[in-house]
Design an enzyme around this catalytic site. Structure first.
Site, short mmCIF file in Angstrom:
data_model
loop_
_atom_site.label_atom_id
_atom_site.label_comp_id
_atom_site.label_asym_id
_atom_site.label_seq_id
_atom_site.Cartn_x
_atom_site.Cartn_y
_atom_site.Cartn_z
N HIS A 44 0.85 -1.19 0.00
CA HIS A 44 0.00 0.00 0.00
C HIS A 44 0.89 1.24 0.00
O HIS A 44 2.02 1.21 0.51
CB HIS A 44 -0.88 0.03 1.25
CG HIS A 44 -1.96 -0.99 1.27
ND1 HIS A 44 -3.09 -0.84 2.03
CD2 HIS A 44 -2.09 -2.19 0.64
CE1 HIS A 44 -3.87 -1.89 1.87
NE2 HIS A 44 -3.28 -2.73 1.03
N GLU A 46 0.86 3.88 1.79
CA GLU A 46 1.28 4.30 3.13
C GLU A 46 2.45 3.46 3.63
O GLU A 46 3.42 4.00 4.17
CB GLU A 46 0.12 4.17 4.13
CG GLU A 46 -1.09 4.99 3.79
CD GLU A 46 -2.15 4.21 3.03
OE1 GLU A 46 -3.34 4.44 3.29
OE2 GLU A 46 -1.80 3.37 2.18
N CYS A 74 -6.38 1.94 5.74
CA CYS A 74 -7.02 0.69 6.17
C CYS A 74 -6.44 0.29 7.54
O CYS A 74 -5.52 0.93 8.04
CB CYS A 74 -6.74 -0.40 5.14
SG CYS A 74 -5.01 -0.96 5.11
N CYS A 77 -2.54 -0.20 7.48
CA CYS A 77 -1.78 1.04 7.35
C CYS A 77 -1.92 1.90 8.60
O CYS A 77 -0.94 2.53 9.04
CB CYS A 77 -2.21 1.79 6.11
SG CYS A 77 -1.78 0.91 4.59
#
Length: 141
Positions: A44, A46, A74, A77
Site C-alpha cells: 500500500h 502508506e 485501512c 496502514c
C-alpha cells in the site's frame, strides 16, 4: 504530491492512492500503491512511504513526521502509522468500506493504545475521490 503519486498508480493499473511522508518541513518519502505490480498485499502507498521514511531517518521511529495520503488508511496502514510513531495524518477521501481512522474504526485516536496520531481528514477530498471514481468507472467498463 500525494495526488501525483495517485496518478502514477492509476497509470500503472493500480488503485490510485498516493502518500507523502513529511518531516522537518519537507518530503522525505513518496509512494503509490503497487499491490498488483509487485503481487504483494502489503504494498500500500502508506506502507511503502513509511518504509522509505525509515530508511531516510535511519530507524523505525518517525516521530515529528506527518503522512499525507489520498484515501483514509485501512487497518494495516493505520497500525503501521501507530507502530512508526507518526505524529500526524492528513488524508483526503473517506473509505467507508475499509477506513480504520474514522469510517469503520478510530485506531489512531484510541487512547488504549500506546500512541495516538493527530488526524485531519478531508484535505482535497473532491480531487482524491474523483481519481478513485474515474479509476473504478474505467475498470467496470
Amino acid at each position: 504530491m500525494a495526488l501525483e503519486e495517485a496518478e502514477k498508480a492509476f497509470s500503472m493499473g493500480e488503485v490510485p492512492i498516493g502518500a507523502v511522508l513529511v518531516r522537518n518541513g519537507g518530503p522525505i518519502a513518496r509512494a503509490h500503491n503497487r499491490r498488483e505490480t509487485w503481487g504483494d498485499a502489503t504494498a500500500h502507498a502508506e506502507i511503502l512511504a513509511l518504509k522509505e521514511g525509515c530508511r531516510q531517518v535511519g530507524g523505525w521511529r518517525l516521530t515529528d513526521s506527518s503522512l499525507y495520503v489520498t484515501l483514509e488508511p485501512c487497518p494495516m496502514c493505520a497500525g503501521a502509522l501507530l507502530q512508526a510513531r507518526v505524529e500526524r495524518l492528513v488524508y483526503g477521501a473517506d473509505d467507508p468500506k475499509a477506513g480504520a481512522v474514522r469510517s469503520l474504526y478510530t485506531l489512531l485516536e484510541d487512547e488504549r493504545l500506546n500512541h495516538c496520531v493527530d488526524v485531519k481528514a478531508g484535505l482535497l477530498k473532491d480531487e482524491c475521490s474523483q481519481i478513485l471514481q474515474r479509476f473504478f468507472n474505467m475498470r467496470r467498463r
